[in-house]
Design an enzyme around this catalytic site. Structure first.
Site, mmCIF file in Angstrom:
data_model
loop_
_atom_site.group_PDB
_atom_site.id
_atom_site.type_symbol
_atom_site.label_atom_id
_atom_site.label_comp_id
_atom_site.label_asym_id
_atom_site.label_seq_id
_atom_site.Cartn_x
_atom_site.Cartn_y
_atom_site.Cartn_z
ATOM 1 N N CYS A 27 83.651 30.440 54.960
ATOM 2 C CA CYS A 27 84.385 30.385 56.216
ATOM 3 C C CYS A 27 83.370 30.109 57.317
ATOM 4 O O CYS A 27 82.356 29.461 57.060
ATOM 5 C CB CYS A 27 85.190 31.664 56.449
ATOM 6 S SG CYS A 27 84.227 33.178 56.405
ATOM 7 N N HIS A 584 68.893 12.945 37.360
ATOM 8 C CA HIS A 584 68.867 12.828 38.825
ATOM 9 C C HIS A 584 67.740 11.883 39.220
ATOM 10 O O HIS A 584 66.573 12.131 38.931
ATOM 11 C CB HIS A 584 68.657 14.204 39.466
ATOM 12 C CG HIS A 584 68.829 14.217 40.954
ATOM 13 N ND1 HIS A 584 67.901 13.693 41.825
ATOM 14 C CD2 HIS A 584 69.842 14.689 41.725
ATOM 15 C CE1 HIS A 584 68.320 13.855 43.073
ATOM 16 N NE2 HIS A 584 69.506 14.454 43.040
#
Length: 666
Positions: A27, A584
């Site tokens: 949040c 990666h």
């Protein structure tokens, strides 16, 4: 490695690793984890990290309060987790409601606060005579500030669709249909001018014989959320049964053809009645006793913030604005914010230590601008009394605001800027002055009490947090001490990871043995020498580094693509025996946003060993200053007996050559 990457990697270690995480969301100030085993969490280690304000458990979630940098840390954490974590399920009805609300509204908070501030500033400037209403300047700024709220269903359609695992642009299309000009122009008002729900105009049209009640959904909240939820269910249903090649084109068409009529016939009217009922209940209770409502809400608001359940009030605020054109909750809650800011200022003036004084000042300023978590978790709540003093100031300030029935006329959240949003159209009146006095009272009362009645407690907490000992006339800096603790914990974690790293003993029998071919040609480096500490620490698993000398990445084994990346700089392959190989390319190459990389194969694509996966221009990328070291990681390598490397540092390897062997002990 930037500070957010480092913090994310430390958090991942101290919450028990990726395998201990069921879900994670965020949040405005905190990460919210659902963990498999909370006993694995190293609370003390987390609190030693300088950027973490507080750690707590509430309603089945593990909260790590970070502050304003939570979004950056969250995204870095997701990069580390990859496909390991699914954001659901969240257990418990209350927890699910809060999770849904935060997931839908958090991405919009910055925008909503910004347009609210702009609306308030326009009201202030016009009231003071600095800007003429009706002028071109006013008109354009008014459009800029009001358009987001008018077309709010479009924005909520996007965020709600993402939260419900639907197609975001289909969610936007549903929201756009609800505020389409043709609908707005022909709407039959759902609410009468008195504010009472009315169908007195009756239906203007029918859909297949079913009456259509046109409602003005501008600025509405609940209807689009409910419609998007139902649409996401439809999408999942169609995706399960429609498997042919052009189903991706047909599914949006079917969903829109079903959901949009349902919205105007059933979903919209029902949810609008619910929204009106919620707002009516809040306003009715407020009208019965606004002073009591202010006293109660102002006193308990920061308690709700501490437990992370304050999000449940946000839709009610927005509903009030949509239904009535004003909201009564935000003004009641403002003194609670100013109370904690004032308490923090009281501690600031009392504090003697320079470093802690600086932290207190920063937390107080942040609180005045609406983010109270650093002040609450860092200072007022640990001292207890200042937190209670802040709540007392909030309660008395809320009582005064309730007595004068101050309202806010544009969307926004409690902060200094909200003072510009409480100005009515007719100009500054007693309700505005009451709010100014109430918030000043809350801040001054909490500050005064905290200054005079928290001195010993401040010193006690200061001694604990700073860990400053005077030895031989030399003061140990607590910040340096914290950094050393973090460094030691990282070294311990690295040692644990290295025990699971690449080994060269091939002397035992195994249940299975998986050969991993080199996905590209280049020079070999040990994983622990990677320039990216996330890889070198072995957080993601054991593996190897290759410095490429060519432009093609090949499949290291037969299997399928299990993770793809929008920018094509990485890919995950799961072999037929279930070993996941993560590749990666380069360090920070995600910043290129796919430039100089070919499009990645989508998830679920079957691949054969030696098949070309990714093309990239290593010469151009290197010339742009990027390090192209490519890591080949065996995800969850700790579950295997060993990962054997068949090349040593400095060796040159060709693609297709045997690179790693993954074995499981018998």
């Amino acid at each position: 490695m930037n500070r957010y990457q480092e913090l994310a990697s430390q958090i991942l270690i101290f919450v028990g690793g990726a395998n201990n995480i069921k879900s994670v969301v965020h949040c405005t100030t905190r990460l919210r984890f659902v963990l498999k085993n909370e006993e694995k969490v190293a609370d003390e280690k987390l609190l030693e990290l300088p950027d973490i304000v507080a750690v707590m458990k509430n309603f089945g979630q593990y909260h790590i309060v970070i502050g304003g940098h939570v979004v950056q840390v969250y995204h870095e954490l997701l990069e580390l987790l990859g496909e390991n974590v699914v954001e659901k399920p969240v257990l418990g009805l209350l927890n699910q409601i809060i999770d849904i609300i935060t997931g839908i509204f958090t991405p919009l908070l910055g925008l909503l606060a910004g347009v609210g501030i702009l609306t308030g500033m326009l009201a202030l400037f016009s009231t003071m005579g600095w800007l003429t209403v009706g002028s071109g300047t006013y008109r354009l700024l008014s459009v800029a500030s009001s358009s987001t709220f008018i077309f709010l269903p479009v924005f909520l359609g996007y965020t709600a669709a993402k939260k419900f695992k639907g197609r975001p642009f289909v969610g936007m299309a549903i929201g756009a249909a609800m505020v389409h000009p043709d609908i707005i122009n022909t709407t039959s008002l759902f609410f009468s001018q008195t504010g009472s729900p009315s169908y007195s105009n009756q239906a203007l049209d029918t859909f297949l014989g079913v009456p259509i009640y046109y409602i003005d959904y501008s600025s509405s909240v609940l209807p689009v959320i409910l419609a998007t939820w139902i649409n996401a269910k439809l999408e999942h249903f169609f995706a399960k049964y429609l498997k042919f090649s052009f189903s991706d084109l047909l599914i949006p068409a079917l969903c829109l053809a079903i959901t949009v009529p349902m919205t105007f016939i059933f979903i919209g009217p029902l949810s609008s009645w619910i929204a009106f009922g919620i707002s009516w209940l809040i306003v009715s209770l407020y009208q019965i006793g606004p002073e009591i409502a202010g006293l109660l809400m102002g006193g308990i608001w920061q308690v709700l913030v501490v437990f992370g359940v304050h999000w449940g009030v946000v839709p009610a605020m927005m509903n009030n604005l949509s239904v009535y054109g004003y909201d009564v909750l935000v003004p009641l809650l403002m003194p609670a914010v100013f109370g904690q800011a004032g308490a923090c200022l009281g501690l600031f003036f009392r504090e003697k230590d320079r470093k802690r004084k600086g932290l207190l000042g920063s937390a107080a300023v942040t609180a005045f601008f609406g983010v109270t978590e650093p002040a609450v978790y860092g200072f007022t709540l640990p001292n207890k009394r200042p937190f209670l003093f802040g709540c007392l100031g909030g309660a008395l300030g809320g009582l005064l605001v309730g007595f004068y029935q101050t309202k806010v006329y544009s969307i926004g959240f409690m902060s200094l800027f909200t003072l510009t949003q409480i100005i009515p159209e007719h100009g500054i009146d007693a309700t505005v002055y009451a709010a100014l006095v109430a918030n000043l009272l809350a801040a001054l009362l909490a500050g005064y009490l905290s200054y005079y009645f928290s001195g010993q407690l401040v010193q006690k907490v200061s001694d604990t947090r700073q860990k400053s000992d005077i030895e031989d006339g030399v003061e140990t800096d607590h910040v340096q001490a914290e950094k050393r603790l973090v460094q030691v914990s990282r070294q311990v974690s690295m040692a644990q990871m290295q025990q699971q790293q690449v080994v060269t003993d091939e002397s035992f029998q195994s249940v299975f043995s998986e050969i991993i071919s080199s996905p590209l040609s280049g020079e070999i480096l040990p994983l622990e020498e990677s320039a990216d500490s996330i890889f070198s620490m072995g957080i993601l698993g054991a593996g190897i580094v290759i410095i490429p000398d060519s432009d093609i990445v090949y499949a290291p084994a037969d299997g399928e693509v299990v993770s793809d990346f929008n920018h094509s700089h990485a890919i995950g392959i799961k072999t037929q025996q279930g070993v996941e190989v993560f590749i990666h390319i380069g360090i920070d190459t995600a910043k290129l946003e796919g430039m100089h990389f070919s499009a990645a194969l989508p998830k679920g694509t079957p691949v054969k060993r030696g098949q070309q996966l990714i093309h990239f221009d290593h010469t151009i990328i290197s010339d742009m200053g990027y390090d192209l070291e490519t890591v080949v990681i065996i995800r969850d390598s700790a579950q295997y007996g060993e990962v054997i490397c068949h090349a040593q540092k400095g060796d040159l390897i060709e693609h297709g050559a045997t690179l790693l062997t993954v074995r499981s002990e018998s």
